[in-house]
Design a protein around this motif. Structure first.
Motif, short mmCIF file in Angstrom:
data_model
loop_
_atom_site.label_atom_id
_atom_site.label_comp_id
_atom_site.label_asym_id
_atom_site.label_seq_id
_atom_site.Cartn_x
_atom_site.Cartn_y
_atom_site.Cartn_z
N UNK A 16 32.28 80.66 181.98
CA UNK A 16 32.34 80.85 183.61
C UNK A 16 32.74 79.61 184.18
N UNK A 17 31.83 78.71 184.39
CA UNK A 17 31.91 77.66 185.11
C UNK A 17 32.99 76.66 184.70
N UNK A 18 33.24 76.52 183.21
CA UNK A 18 34.14 75.74 182.71
C UNK A 18 35.42 76.57 182.50
N UNK A 19 35.25 77.28 181.54
CA UNK A 19 36.53 78.22 181.01
C UNK A 19 37.35 78.47 182.39
N UNK A 20 36.71 79.58 182.99
CA UNK A 20 37.38 80.28 184.27
C UNK A 20 37.54 79.12 185.34
N UNK A 21 36.56 78.20 185.56
CA UNK A 21 36.73 77.26 186.58
C UNK A 21 37.81 76.37 186.29
N UNK A 22 38.22 75.87 185.00
CA UNK A 22 39.39 75.21 184.82
C UNK A 22 40.48 75.48 184.91
N UNK A 23 40.71 76.99 184.74
CA UNK A 23 42.03 77.49 184.82
C UNK A 23 42.32 77.47 186.33
N UNK A 24 41.33 77.80 187.11
CA UNK A 24 41.58 77.62 188.68
C UNK A 24 41.97 76.18 189.05
N UNK A 25 41.21 75.09 188.26
CA UNK A 25 41.62 73.84 188.59
C UNK A 25 42.86 73.40 188.44
N UNK A 26 43.47 73.84 187.15
CA UNK A 26 44.83 73.62 186.86
C UNK A 26 45.68 74.32 187.58
N UNK A 27 45.45 75.45 188.26
CA UNK A 27 46.21 76.06 189.31
C UNK A 27 46.48 75.62 190.36
N UNK A 28 45.28 75.00 191.17
CA UNK A 28 45.45 74.22 192.20
C UNK A 28 46.15 72.86 192.22
N UNK A 29 45.84 72.25 190.94
CA UNK A 29 46.53 70.86 190.73
C UNK A 29 47.87 70.77 191.12
N UNK A 30 48.74 71.85 190.90
CA UNK A 30 50.00 71.85 191.18
C UNK A 30 50.60 71.66 192.69
N UNK A 31 49.37 71.94 193.59
CA UNK A 31 49.49 71.89 194.77
C UNK A 31 49.04 70.72 195.55
N UNK A 32 48.47 69.75 194.77
CA UNK A 32 47.84 68.64 195.47
C UNK A 32 48.43 67.60 194.59
N UNK A 33 48.40 66.27 195.39
CA UNK A 33 48.87 64.82 195.00
C UNK A 33 47.63 64.45 194.00
N UNK A 34 48.24 63.42 193.36
CA UNK A 34 47.12 62.87 192.35
C UNK A 34 45.74 62.47 193.22
N UNK A 35 46.39 61.67 194.14
CA UNK A 35 45.27 61.11 195.17
C UNK A 35 44.43 62.09 195.76
N UNK A 36 45.04 63.07 196.21
CA UNK A 36 44.26 64.21 196.98
C UNK A 36 43.36 65.01 195.88
N UNK A 37 43.98 65.30 194.66
CA UNK A 37 43.04 65.72 193.60
C UNK A 37 41.90 65.05 193.22
N UNK A 38 41.86 64.02 193.32
CA UNK A 38 40.60 63.08 193.17
C UNK A 38 39.74 63.21 194.34
N UNK A 39 40.28 63.39 195.34
CA UNK A 39 39.27 63.28 196.42
C UNK A 39 38.69 64.42 196.99
#
Length: 289
Positions: A214-237
């Motif tokens: 749950x918190x890794x598998x499904x959570x990381x799917x969401x993370x990879x989905x939102x990463x497309x809409x964030x700059x590298x710096x904002x993704x870090x912040x």
């Protein structure tokens, strides 16, 4: 993706990240489970829950491999360093060190991509690093140095994994394949470095499965989905809230101490990097309409 949806999904991923710290500490508490076994169960559970999602996402089109051995290994380095470090680190301290290392890795990647910090950003980043140095400096309240080193390695692994995921257009397939490619590394680490390690009590196994599925598998799917809409710096912040959430959870749920050193270091790190980003003059978040 609309902006409210992006904010909601980003918030969900941050809660999942904080929950991973709590679940790991609960499973490893008092030596209940070997950290290498926890990592193997966590990654295998993530791969198992993502496998059917990967099938549904790819069955109607010719599939080109989205994951990679490099990303799978980075995921393994993060997960193994994370588990080993939490044998000796409190929840909040571990999360703070982890995401400080993530910041450095992802901001360094942003530098390689052409992003250049302003004077205000340098001030903020130096303040944040000073906070980390204060947290880990020798003393009676300083965290275990081996635990610190392991968590830094985990942060570098997670930073590399996140940077590599920004280019994906198939977050479910990519995350599923990366989890699958991380499992052999985890199994090998148990066989080579922990033969005979006990699986642990049922409660610890359940916590490892929840963390993986749950918190890794499904959570990381969401993370990879939102990463497309964030700059590298904002993704870090945007990950800066995770140490605070994890620290509060550790204090409330596990009864871990709320030390002055942790409070001051948190304020310096979160405040410093937050200041750096608030002064940044960059293109707004990219949002799909």
């Amino acid at each position: 993706m609309s902006k409210p949806t992006l904010v909601l999904l980003t918030g969900a991923t941050l809660v999942a990240f904080a929950a991973n710290s709590l679940l790991c500490r609960m499973a490893l508490g008092d030596g209940a489970m070997d950290p290498k076994v926890f990592t193997a169960i966590r990654l295998a559970s993530g791969a198992a829950v993502l496998a059917p999602l990967w099938w549904f996402a790819t069955r109607r089109r010719s599939h080109v491999r989205a994951g990679s051995w490099g990303s799978g290994f980075a995921l393994f380095v993060y997960a193994m360093g994370f588990s080993l470090a939490y044998v000796s680190l409190d929840t909040g301290v571990g999360a703070l060190i982890l995401f400080a290392a993530v910041q450095a890795t992802m901001l360094g990647a942003g530098w390689r991509q052409g992003e250049r910090p302003s004077a205000a950003e340098w001030i903020g980043l130096v303040t944040a690093m000073a906070g980390l140095a204060y947290l880990v400096r020798p003393g009676t309240a300083s965290p275990d140095p081996i635990g610190v080193a392991l968590m830094v390695a985990a942060g570098v692994g997670w930073g590399v994994y996140s940077v590599r995921g920004r280019a994906t257009s198939t977050p479910t397939a990519t995350t599923a394949e990366n989890f699958l490619l991380s499992v052999p590394w985890a199994i090998a680490s148990v066989l080579v470095f922990g033969p005979g390690s006990s699986i642990g009590p049922p409660r610890a196994v359940v916590l490892a499965v929840i963390s993986g599925a749950i918190t890794s598998g499904l959570g990381y799917v969401l993370w990879y989905a939102v990463l497309r809409h964030l700059t590298t710096t904002r993704a870090a912040i945007v990950q800066l809230s995770v140490p605070v959430l994890a620290a509060v959870a550790g204090i409330v749920v596990l009864g871990e101490p709320a030390t002055l050193r942790l409070g001051l270091a948190s304020a310096m790190i979160l405040g410093g990097v937050g200041f750096a980003i608030s002064q940044r003059q960059t293109t707004p978040l990219a949002i799909d309409r």
